[in-house]
Design an enzyme around this catalytic site. Sequence first.
Site, PDB file in Angstrom:
ATOM      1  N   GLU A   1     -12.236   5.064 -10.969  1.00 39.68           N
ATOM      2  CA  GLU A   1     -13.434   5.445 -10.560  1.00 39.68           C
ATOM      3  C   GLU A   1     -12.742   5.294  -8.916  1.00 39.68           C
ATOM      4  O   GLU A   1     -11.289   5.496  -8.252  1.00 39.68           O
ATOM      5  CB  GLU A   1     -14.332   3.744  -9.853  1.00 39.68           C
ATOM      6  CG  GLU A   1     -14.760   3.911  -7.889  1.00 39.68           C
ATOM      7  CD  GLU A   1     -16.108   5.313  -8.364  1.00 39.68           C
ATOM      8  OE1 GLU A   1     -16.884   5.067  -9.631  1.00 39.68           O
ATOM      9  OE2 GLU A   1     -16.361   5.651  -7.775  1.00 39.68           O
TER      10      GLU A   1
ATOM     11  N   LYS B   1      -5.766   8.997 -11.879  1.00 41.94           N
ATOM     12  CA  LYS B   1      -6.408   7.900 -11.437  1.00 41.94           C
ATOM     13  C   LYS B   1      -4.939   7.540  -9.758  1.00 41.94           C
ATOM     14  O   LYS B   1      -5.321   7.291  -8.594  1.00 41.94           O
ATOM     15  CB  LYS B   1      -6.658   6.712 -11.315  1.00 41.94           C
ATOM     16  CG  LYS B   1      -7.267   5.777 -10.951  1.00 41.94           C
ATOM     17  CD  LYS B   1      -8.600   5.397  -9.921  1.00 41.94           C
ATOM     18  CE  LYS B   1      -8.216   5.004  -8.632  1.00 41.94           C
ATOM     19  NZ  LYS B   1      -9.552   5.398  -7.411  1.00 41.94           N
TER      20      LYS B   1
ATOM     21  N   CYS C   1      -5.752  -1.560  -3.425  1.00 38.81           N
ATOM     22  CA  CYS C   1      -4.947  -0.260  -4.204  1.00 38.81           C
ATOM     23  C   CYS C   1      -3.898   0.077  -4.312  1.00 38.81           C
ATOM     24  O   CYS C   1      -3.434   0.686  -4.419  1.00 38.81           O
ATOM     25  CB  CYS C   1      -6.819   0.072  -4.772  1.00 38.81           C
ATOM     26  SG  CYS C   1      -7.552  -0.742  -5.223  1.00 38.81           S
TER      27      CYS C   1
HETATM   28  P1  NAD Z   1     -13.463  -6.733  -7.099  1.00 39.00           P
HETATM   29  O1  NAD Z   1     -11.837  -8.212  -7.473  1.00 39.00           O
HETATM   30  O2  NAD Z   1     -14.262  -6.602  -6.061  1.00 39.00           O
HETATM   31  O3  NAD Z   1     -13.846  -7.291  -8.846  1.00 39.00           O
HETATM   32  C1  NAD Z   1     -13.448  -8.187 -10.009  1.00 39.00           C
HETATM   33  C2  NAD Z   1     -14.234  -8.907 -10.657  1.00 39.00           C
HETATM   34  O4  NAD Z   1     -14.307  -9.474 -12.051  1.00 39.00           O
HETATM   35  C3  NAD Z   1     -14.284 -10.576  -9.451  1.00 39.00           C
HETATM   36  O5  NAD Z   1     -15.834 -10.489  -9.027  1.00 39.00           O
HETATM   37  C4  NAD Z   1     -13.775 -11.210 -10.774  1.00 39.00           C
HETATM   38  O6  NAD Z   1     -14.437 -13.290 -11.066  1.00 39.00           O
HETATM   39  C5  NAD Z   1     -14.649 -10.462 -12.222  1.00 39.00           C
HETATM   40  N1  NAD Z   1     -13.140 -10.941 -13.318  1.00 39.00           N
HETATM   41  C6  NAD Z   1     -12.265 -11.149 -13.388  1.00 39.00           C
HETATM   42  N2  NAD Z   1     -11.727 -12.433 -15.116  1.00 39.00           N
HETATM   43  C7  NAD Z   1     -13.039 -11.631 -15.203  1.00 39.00           C
HETATM   44  C8  NAD Z   1     -13.631 -11.968 -16.473  1.00 39.00           C
HETATM   45  N3  NAD Z   1     -12.157 -12.312 -17.569  1.00 39.00           N
HETATM   46  N4  NAD Z   1     -14.685 -12.209 -16.922  1.00 39.00           N
HETATM   47  C9  NAD Z   1     -15.372 -12.052 -16.283  1.00 39.00           C
HETATM   48  N5  NAD Z   1     -15.714 -11.571 -14.912  1.00 39.00           N
HETATM   49  C10 NAD Z   1     -13.722 -11.157 -14.680  1.00 39.00           C
HETATM   50  O7  NAD Z   1     -12.307  -6.139  -7.724  1.00 39.00           O
HETATM   51  P2  NAD Z   1     -12.416  -5.037  -7.283  1.00 39.00           P
HETATM   52  O8  NAD Z   1     -11.851  -4.197  -5.675  1.00 39.00           O
HETATM   53  O9  NAD Z   1     -14.135  -4.260  -7.673  1.00 39.00           O
HETATM   54  O10 NAD Z   1     -11.542  -3.861  -9.054  1.00 39.00           O
HETATM   55  C11 NAD Z   1     -11.631  -3.938  -9.750  1.00 39.00           C
HETATM   56  C12 NAD Z   1     -11.144  -2.305  -9.828  1.00 39.00           C
HETATM   57  O11 NAD Z   1     -11.561  -1.732  -9.910  1.00 39.00           O
HETATM   58  C13 NAD Z   1      -9.862  -2.237  -9.880  1.00 39.00           C
HETATM   59  O12 NAD Z   1      -8.643  -2.277 -11.334  1.00 39.00           O
HETATM   60  C14 NAD Z   1      -9.507  -1.554  -8.698  1.00 39.00           C
HETATM   61  O13 NAD Z   1      -8.124  -0.837  -8.940  1.00 39.00           O
HETATM   62  C15 NAD Z   1     -10.089  -0.746  -8.819  1.00 39.00           C
HETATM   63  N6  NAD Z   1     -11.169   0.054  -8.292  1.00 39.00           N
HETATM   64  C16 NAD Z   1     -11.328  -0.264  -6.910  1.00 39.00           C
HETATM   65  C17 NAD Z   1     -11.618   0.482  -5.641  1.00 39.00           C
HETATM   66  C18 NAD Z   1     -11.983  -0.294  -4.037  1.00 39.00           C
HETATM   67  O14 NAD Z   1     -12.886   0.245  -3.470  1.00 39.00           O
HETATM   68  N7  NAD Z   1     -11.886  -2.134  -4.304  1.00 39.00           N
HETATM   69  C19 NAD Z   1     -11.917   1.695  -5.776  1.00 39.00           C
HETATM   70  C20 NAD Z   1     -11.633   1.587  -7.784  1.00 39.00           C
HETATM   71  C21 NAD Z   1     -11.317   1.710  -8.168  1.00 39.00           C
HETATM   72  C1  UGA Z   2      -8.997   4.288  -1.570  1.00 39.85           C
HETATM   73  C2  UGA Z   2      -8.804   5.938  -1.849  1.00 39.85           C
HETATM   74  O1  UGA Z   2      -9.273   6.506  -0.801  1.00 39.85           O
HETATM   75  C3  UGA Z   2     -10.197   5.694  -3.304  1.00 39.85           C
HETATM   76  O2  UGA Z   2     -10.160   6.890  -3.291  1.00 39.85           O
HETATM   77  C4  UGA Z   2      -9.496   4.386  -4.070  1.00 39.85           C
HETATM   78  O3  UGA Z   2     -11.005   5.234  -4.792  1.00 39.85           O
HETATM   79  C5  UGA Z   2      -9.081   3.984  -3.704  1.00 39.85           C
HETATM   80  O4  UGA Z   2      -8.778   3.726  -2.671  1.00 39.85           O
HETATM   81  C6  UGA Z   2      -9.329   2.393  -5.051  1.00 39.85           C
HETATM   82  O5  UGA Z   2      -8.553   3.212  -5.422  1.00 39.85           O
HETATM   83  O6  UGA Z   2      -9.393   1.958  -4.642  1.00 39.85           O
HETATM   84  P1  UGA Z   2      -9.925   2.510  -0.094  1.00 39.85           P
HETATM   85  O7  UGA Z   2      -8.969   1.917  -0.024  1.00 39.85           O
HETATM   86  O8  UGA Z   2     -10.856   2.087  -0.151  1.00 39.85           O
HETATM   87  O9  UGA Z   2     -10.031   3.919  -0.733  1.00 39.85           O
HETATM   88  O10 UGA Z   2     -10.205   2.840   1.316  1.00 39.85           O
HETATM   89  P2  UGA Z   2      -9.408   4.890   2.557  1.00 39.85           P
HETATM   90  O11 UGA Z   2     -10.218   5.348   3.014  1.00 39.85           O
HETATM   91  O12 UGA Z   2      -9.079   4.674   1.075  1.00 39.85           O
HETATM   92  O13 UGA Z   2      -7.970   4.075   3.096  1.00 39.85           O
HETATM   93  C7  UGA Z   2      -6.931   2.927   3.032  1.00 39.85           C
HETATM   94  C8  UGA Z   2      -6.288   2.217   3.530  1.00 39.85           C
HETATM   95  O14 UGA Z   2      -5.593   3.567   4.448  1.00 39.85           O
HETATM   96  C9  UGA Z   2      -6.893   2.071   4.998  1.00 39.85           C
HETATM   97  O15 UGA Z   2      -6.440   1.345   5.785  1.00 39.85           O
HETATM   98  C10 UGA Z   2      -7.066   3.079   6.522  1.00 39.85           C
HETATM   99  O16 UGA Z   2      -6.776   1.959   7.216  1.00 39.85           O
HETATM  100  C11 UGA Z   2      -5.859   3.785   6.410  1.00 39.85           C
HETATM  101  N1  UGA Z   2      -5.803   5.372   6.438  1.00 39.85           N
HETATM  102  C12 UGA Z   2      -6.661   5.939   5.492  1.00 39.85           C
HETATM  103  C13 UGA Z   2      -4.762   5.912   7.660  1.00 39.85           C
HETATM  104  O17 UGA Z   2      -3.983   4.582   7.892  1.00 39.85           O
HETATM  105  N2  UGA Z   2      -4.327   6.738   7.638  1.00 39.85           N
HETATM  106  C14 UGA Z   2      -5.475   7.944   7.284  1.00 39.85           C
HETATM  107  O18 UGA Z   2      -5.569   9.077   7.426  1.00 39.85           O
HETATM  108  C15 UGA Z   2      -6.241   7.508   6.377  1.00 39.85           C
END
Ligand code: NAD
Ligand code: UGA
Length: 556
Positions: free
Chosen positions: A192, A251, A307
């Site tokens: 994602e 990713k 992340c």
């Molecule tokens: P999150 O903590 O918001 O959600 C994860 C959920 O999984 C929690 O609600 C937790 O209770 C649940 N969980 C954990 N173990 C479990 C189990 N055994 N059974 C059922 N539920 C369980 O995390 P997130 O931010 O959604 O991230 C999830 C994944 O997606 C991570 O690998 C992260 O790197 C990836 N990711 C996150 C983002 C982002 O913007 N947050 C963007 C891209 C990818």
């Molecule tokens: C980031 C990536 O942008 C997503 O593509 C990815 O899916 C995600 O991580 C993930 O894997 O979790 P996110 O962390 O939600 O998304 O937010 P960003 O907009 O990327 O910002 C990340 C951090 O960098 C923030 O603290 C922001 O303030 C900082 N940032 C961003 C800077 O300091 N300078 C910039 O120019 C841009």
Amino acid sequence: AGVVIKNICFIGAGYVGVPTAAVIALKNPFLRVTVIDRDEFRIRRWNSAHVPISEPGLDDIVRLTRDGSKACSVEAVKSSLAQRIGARSSKISIPARQPNLTFATASSKSMAEADMIFICVNTPTKVTGIGAGYATDMTAVESVVKEVAVNAKTGAILVEKSTVPCRTAKLVQDILDTYRPRARFQVLSNPEFLSEGTAVKNLLHPDRVIIGSSNTIPGRRAAAALAKIYSTWVDRSKILGTHVWSSELAKLVANAMLAQRISSINSISAICEGTGADVHEVAKSIGLDPRIGPQFLKAGLGFGGSCFRKDIGSLVYLARSLGLHEVGDYWNQVLLINDLQRKRFARKVISRLNGTLIRKKITLLGFAFKKDTGDTRESVAIDIIRVLLEERPAEVAIFDPCCSVAGIQSELENLGGHDALNVYADPYQACLDADAILVVTDWDNFRMASTPDHTNIKRPQSPTDLTSSTSTIVADRADGFLNLSKDQYLPEPPCPSNCPECAYSFPSFNTEEHLEWARISYHMKKPKLVFDGRGILNATEMEKLGIRVEALGKAE
Ligand code: NAD
Ligand code: UGA
């Protein structure tokens, strides 16, 4: 023959699981989508009037897919969604529907019924043991794969949505083979790329969808089944099939490259401070070259969030475990520069306050890791506060327009509790009598209003003006949206304080308003220092209010 998908199960009701599930449900009304999580409180909140994640447009989609058009009309959702993600209503298409999104606590039944299961659980960094601080903690992934192996129907497709180390699909397949040797499962990688604060927009209009599979006929069929789901709203040209290892690695590399740009420009910000160049002018100048481009060159306090740090850590660990130490060191430097930036900022604050914070009040504006989210994971604020506390200030005051007071307080527990720390629901109270204010998050409403005509700014006449805050108390949500008729639907305001349903209290500050800096200035202690960690303040206009702005990447 093509694989037929009717039921989908998402495991992990978090920032990735729910927005993805909700958009898939929205665009595929004939699919039944269930999101399960072991966290009962979280599931209760997803089933309540107040969704637990603050993400523009998400509550619109959840409401429609979960409750159907009894709760709100498709047209009303369309126009609300368009407004909140900055699109034209006519550009958003929503198929006619019955409710098709369900939230439940983890259950074997949901897994057993699913034709496709998305793993969306956390993949944090290990804190102890081999690879601590770098390697990915696979406990949650391992545990759900075991459950899937035991409960899923044979032939089900498992999709890695969580960000995982390269070659995780092999680990997943091995667990499945161990616990269900005679069953056949396909494992796909579908990372994602959404960003928090723009998750719905990113999901509705992705730059690309990557689907990694094995190079076998069943592998390619499984990938085609997933591509079909996306193709209901994503152009086929944007759906890219790869080998599963490439997809998993892509990713990590995408996040590493984005974070690398931030550290690169931040390293230049330090050079700017020593030379008199202005980092924002440098960034603009280089960003005009289309080969470099303007994005992710915003210098400031560096990246926070759940992340970037962990994904670069995972890449560093991977390189080092392959014996590629120079490669590991190269990416590790991105993390070191990020840490340095926070330390430089905190040290600058201390030095400008004559090297002592004793009997001083320092206010932090912003605690979320970026604007438009209430997410505080890996917040830059925590590291800054840690350095400030060592100087024994009288008070460190914190305000964020979107984070709940309870949420911030629970993050602060990581600092071991401290009498000097106070979280405020009102920005003016937080800034009252401050010796210095630190802008930590880039919230738009921390900027001055767009027409900074300081002659028209209402100046407070007496200190009592402060207590009669002009910030609007958010609307009383006693009549939750479920009670509204479908034409009465309005965008959901944040919960009022002490909402019994979600047990969170939110700041009483209207997030549409801009801070009245004139009022803040009136109540600051001299020399009225504001440290702009995000480059969002206009120093010349602030100077007119008697405030001196210090920013990263500019010489004093
Ligand atoms: P999150 O903590 O918001 O959600 C994860 C959920 O999984 C929690 O609600 C937790 O209770 C649940 N969980 C954990 N173990 C479990 C189990 N055994 N059974 C059922 N539920 C369980 O995390 P997130 O931010 O959604 O991230 C999830 C994944 O997606 C991570 O690998 C992260 O790197 C990836 N990711 C996150 C983002 C982002 O913007 N947050 C963007 C891209 C990818
Ligand atoms: C980031 C990536 O942008 C997503 O593509 C990815 O899916 C995600 O991580 C993930 O894997 O979790 P996110 O962390 O939600 O998304 O937010 P960003 O907009 O990327 O910002 C990340 C951090 O960098 C923030 O603290 C922001 O303030 C900082 N940032 C961003 C800077 O300091 N300078 C910039 O120019 C841009």
